[in-house]
Motif scaffolding. Structure first.
Motif, PDB file in Angstrom:
ATOM      1  N   ALA A 144       0.876  -1.179   0.000  1.00 45.53           N
ATOM      2  CA  ALA A 144       0.000   0.000   0.000  1.00 45.53           C
ATOM      3  C   ALA A 144       0.904   1.216   0.000  1.00 45.53           C
ATOM      4  O   ALA A 144       1.922   1.252   0.716  1.00 45.53           O
ATOM      5  CB  ALA A 144      -0.903   0.004   1.233  1.00 45.53           C
ATOM      6  N   LEU A 145       0.561   2.202  -0.799  1.00 50.11           N
ATOM      7  CA  LEU A 145       1.334   3.438  -0.828  1.00 50.11           C
ATOM      8  C   LEU A 145       0.384   4.621  -0.949  1.00 50.11           C
ATOM      9  O   LEU A 145      -0.761   4.479  -1.364  1.00 50.11           O
ATOM     10  CB  LEU A 145       2.362   3.430  -1.957  1.00 50.11           C
ATOM     11  CG  LEU A 145       1.890   3.289  -3.413  1.00 50.11           C
ATOM     12  CD1 LEU A 145       1.416   4.616  -3.996  1.00 50.11           C
ATOM     13  CD2 LEU A 145       3.008   2.725  -4.278  1.00 50.11           C
ATOM     14  N   GLU A 194      -3.267  -6.691  -9.455  1.00 50.26           N
ATOM     15  CA  GLU A 194      -4.550  -6.192  -8.959  1.00 50.26           C
ATOM     16  C   GLU A 194      -4.301  -4.905  -8.178  1.00 50.26           C
ATOM     17  O   GLU A 194      -3.461  -4.866  -7.280  1.00 50.26           O
ATOM     18  CB  GLU A 194      -5.216  -7.228  -8.058  1.00 50.26           C
ATOM     19  CG  GLU A 194      -6.602  -6.811  -7.572  1.00 50.26           C
ATOM     20  CD  GLU A 194      -7.278  -7.860  -6.713  1.00 50.26           C
ATOM     21  OE1 GLU A 194      -8.319  -7.535  -6.090  1.00 50.26           O
ATOM     22  OE2 GLU A 194      -6.776  -8.997  -6.663  1.00 50.26           O
ATOM     23  N   LEU A 195      -5.027  -3.869  -8.533  1.00 49.61           N
ATOM     24  CA  LEU A 195      -4.864  -2.570  -7.883  1.00 49.61           C
ATOM     25  C   LEU A 195      -6.207  -2.056  -7.391  1.00 49.61           C
ATOM     26  O   LEU A 195      -7.227  -2.248  -8.042  1.00 49.61           O
ATOM     27  CB  LEU A 195      -4.251  -1.544  -8.848  1.00 49.61           C
ATOM     28  CG  LEU A 195      -2.820  -1.811  -9.330  1.00 49.61           C
ATOM     29  CD1 LEU A 195      -2.450  -0.848 -10.456  1.00 49.61           C
ATOM     30  CD2 LEU A 195      -1.834  -1.685  -8.178  1.00 49.61           C
ATOM     31  N   GLN A 196      -6.180  -1.384  -6.250  1.00 47.52           N
ATOM     32  CA  GLN A 196      -7.371  -0.740  -5.710  1.00 47.52           C
ATOM     33  C   GLN A 196      -6.997   0.624  -5.158  1.00 47.52           C
ATOM     34  O   GLN A 196      -5.859   0.858  -4.745  1.00 47.52           O
ATOM     35  CB  GLN A 196      -8.011  -1.579  -4.596  1.00 47.52           C
ATOM     36  CG  GLN A 196      -8.714  -2.823  -5.065  1.00 47.52           C
ATOM     37  CD  GLN A 196      -9.450  -3.535  -3.935  1.00 47.52           C
ATOM     38  OE1 GLN A 196      -9.616  -3.001  -2.844  1.00 47.52           O
ATOM     39  NE2 GLN A 196      -9.900  -4.748  -4.201  1.00 47.52           N
ATOM     40  N   ARG A 197      -7.973   1.516  -5.163  1.00 47.39           N
ATOM     41  CA  ARG A 197      -7.775   2.867  -4.632  1.00 47.39           C
ATOM     42  C   ARG A 197      -8.770   3.120  -3.515  1.00 47.39           C
ATOM     43  O   ARG A 197      -9.923   2.689  -3.578  1.00 47.39           O
ATOM     44  CB  ARG A 197      -7.975   3.907  -5.742  1.00 47.39           C
ATOM     45  CG  ARG A 197      -7.864   5.345  -5.274  1.00 47.39           C
ATOM     46  CD  ARG A 197      -8.300   6.308  -6.359  1.00 47.39           C
ATOM     47  NE  ARG A 197      -8.264   7.684  -5.892  1.00 47.39           N
ATOM     48  CZ  ARG A 197      -9.220   8.264  -5.176  1.00 47.39           C
ATOM     49  NH1 ARG A 197     -10.316   7.570  -4.864  1.00 47.39           N
ATOM     50  NH2 ARG A 197      -9.111   9.498  -4.781  1.00 47.39           N
ATOM     51  N   GLN A 198      -8.324   3.828  -2.493  1.00 53.50           N
ATOM     52  CA  GLN A 198      -9.185   4.172  -1.368  1.00 53.50           C
ATOM     53  C   GLN A 198      -8.810   5.550  -0.853  1.00 53.50           C
ATOM     54  O   GLN A 198      -7.649   5.965  -0.937  1.00 53.50           O
ATOM     55  CB  GLN A 198      -9.017   3.135  -0.250  1.00 53.50           C
ATOM     56  CG  GLN A 198      -9.935   3.323   0.945  1.00 53.50           C
ATOM     57  CD  GLN A 198      -9.696   2.260   2.004  1.00 53.50           C
ATOM     58  OE1 GLN A 198      -8.566   2.064   2.459  1.00 53.50           O
ATOM     59  NE2 GLN A 198     -10.749   1.560   2.396  1.00 53.50           N
ATOM     60  N   GLU A 199      -9.786   6.276  -0.340  1.00 57.58           N
ATOM     61  CA  GLU A 199      -9.498   7.568   0.284  1.00 57.58           C
ATOM     62  C   GLU A 199      -9.818   7.509   1.773  1.00 57.58           C
ATOM     63  O   GLU A 199     -10.899   7.064   2.169  1.00 57.58           O
ATOM     64  CB  GLU A 199     -10.296   8.698  -0.363  1.00 57.58           C
ATOM     65  CG  GLU A 199      -9.963  10.066   0.243  1.00 57.58           C
ATOM     66  CD  GLU A 199     -10.555  11.233  -0.536  1.00 57.58           C
ATOM     67  OE1 GLU A 199      -9.909  11.685  -1.489  1.00 57.58           O
ATOM     68  OE2 GLU A 199     -11.657  11.664  -0.173  1.00 57.58           O
ATOM     69  N   VAL A 259      -4.950   6.260  -0.929  1.00 57.44           N
ATOM     70  CA  VAL A 259      -4.164   5.047  -0.709  1.00 57.44           C
ATOM     71  C   VAL A 259      -4.333   4.121  -1.907  1.00 57.44           C
ATOM     72  O   VAL A 259      -5.455   3.814  -2.311  1.00 57.44           O
ATOM     73  CB  VAL A 259      -4.607   4.323   0.582  1.00 57.44           C
ATOM     74  CG1 VAL A 259      -3.638   3.173   0.881  1.00 57.44           C
ATOM     75  CG2 VAL A 259      -4.677   5.286   1.757  1.00 57.44           C
ATOM     76  N   LEU A 260      -3.214   3.693  -2.465  1.00 54.32           N
ATOM     77  CA  LEU A 260      -3.216   2.758  -3.585  1.00 54.32           C
ATOM     78  C   LEU A 260      -2.727   1.400  -3.084  1.00 54.32           C
ATOM     79  O   LEU A 260      -1.623   1.291  -2.537  1.00 54.32           O
ATOM     80  CB  LEU A 260      -2.308   3.260  -4.708  1.00 54.32           C
ATOM     81  CG  LEU A 260      -2.598   4.668  -5.230  1.00 54.32           C
ATOM     82  CD1 LEU A 260      -1.643   5.022  -6.367  1.00 54.32           C
ATOM     83  CD2 LEU A 260      -4.045   4.811  -5.674  1.00 54.32           C
ATOM     84  N   PHE A 261      -3.567   0.375  -3.224  1.00 57.32           N
ATOM     85  CA  PHE A 261      -3.226  -0.978  -2.810  1.00 57.32           C
ATOM     86  C   PHE A 261      -2.861  -1.796  -4.043  1.00 57.32           C
ATOM     87  O   PHE A 261      -3.555  -1.725  -5.061  1.00 57.32           O
ATOM     88  CB  PHE A 261      -4.397  -1.642  -2.100  1.00 57.32           C
ATOM     89  CG  PHE A 261      -4.799  -0.962  -0.822  1.00 57.32           C
ATOM     90  CD1 PHE A 261      -4.183  -1.293   0.383  1.00 57.32           C
ATOM     91  CD2 PHE A 261      -5.792   0.009  -0.808  1.00 57.32           C
ATOM     92  CE1 PHE A 261      -4.546  -0.669   1.563  1.00 57.32           C
ATOM     93  CE2 PHE A 261      -6.164   0.644   0.362  1.00 57.32           C
ATOM     94  CZ  PHE A 261      -5.541   0.301   1.560  1.00 57.32           C
TER      95      PHE A 261
END
Length: 269
Positions: A144-145, A194-199, A259-261
């Motif tokens: 995660a970054l 696989e990528l996901q984005r979260q705020e 946040v990028l997972f």
């Protein structure tokens, strides 16, 4: 112009913040929890894994709590953080190391993981390639970054205040976006990406409180072009006013974190 990271400043910031980090790193703790949920279906239950930029060891501690058969190896560029992580997890091996130069043999680990670290790495494809190099075929790479829109309120207010006062606006370290992360993974040879984005949003009394919190976790501006202070007194006052006027509510100001997972598999050689 994107400002490069001063690695010596970054190392010093985090090393001196090791003792206070856990008390103030509330967003980072939530990122760890969310990363663990993200990788749960694919996480190995045994084997050896490396925690890149281990900090105080929260990610490794939680992984070993869930899967006691895992053997952790901790690494961080900040010696103070490496010591903190090792003291928290007695069975761990630990070494001071940068993400771009990992002192491990090819194909030697079952998993590489990392939380809230790779946003500081200037050569992201190179760092990801290092993780690919040391993983077994089919080994898991999970991270995660913080992405480009992290602290967007602070950056916007700062740049507007700088323009008003004739200050410099180009010395802030720019964080990667989703496309950059995906390109770096592909360049490193990873598959099954696989990528996901979260705020995530946290709230502070004022800008001073936010800046103090960032400093206490070592996350101040690590740009090689950063001045000694964030800005002049008048520019800082203007930035504070802009921030509160535009974003403030109920005597608080928000601080947003993108946040990028990421999760990927080491390729067959």
């Amino acid at each position: 112009m994107i400002a490069a990271v001063d690695s010596r400043r970054l190392r010093r910031n985090f090393s001196t913040s090791a003792d206070s980090y856990d008390h103030h790193a509330q967003v980072q703790k939530q990122v760890v929890a969310n990363l663990l949920n993200f990788i749960a279906p694919s996480c190995p239950e045994q084997g050896t894994f490396l925690d890149v930029g281990c900090g105080t060891g929260t990610l490794s501690y939680e992984l070993c709590r869930i899967h006691p058969q895992l053997q952790p190896v901790l690494s961080d560029i900040a010696h103070g953080m490496t010591l903190q992580g090792r003291s928290r997890l007695s069975k761990a091996l630990a070494v001071d190391a940068a993400a771009e130069a990992l002192p491990f043999a090819d194909y030697s680990l079952d998993m590489v993981c990392s939380s809230s670290v790779y946003q500081w790495v200037l050569d992201l494809p190179g760092a990801f390639a290092e993780s690919a190099r040391i993983l077994h075929e089919g080994g898991l790479f999970a991270f995660a970054l913080f992405g480009k829109n992290t602290l967007r309120e602070l950056k916007t207010a700062y740049r507007e205040a700088a323009r008003i006062h004739g200050g410099e606006t180009g010395h802030l370290h720019e964080l990667p976006d989703m496309a950059t992360v995906e390109q770096a993974l592909n360049a490193a040879g990873f598959v099954q990406i696989e990528l996901q984005r979260q705020e995530l949003v946290e709230y502070h009394r004022d800008v001073t409180d936010l800046l103090r919190s960032l400093k206490r976790i070592g996350a101040g501006n690590a740009s090689s072009r950063a001045p000694r202070g964030l800005a002049s007194r008048s520019q800082l006052q203007k930035m504070t006013a802009i921030y509160r006027q535009r974003y403030g509510k109920n005597d608080q100001i928000p601080a947003s974190y993108e946040v990028l997972f990421g999760m990927a598999t080491a390729p067959t050689r």
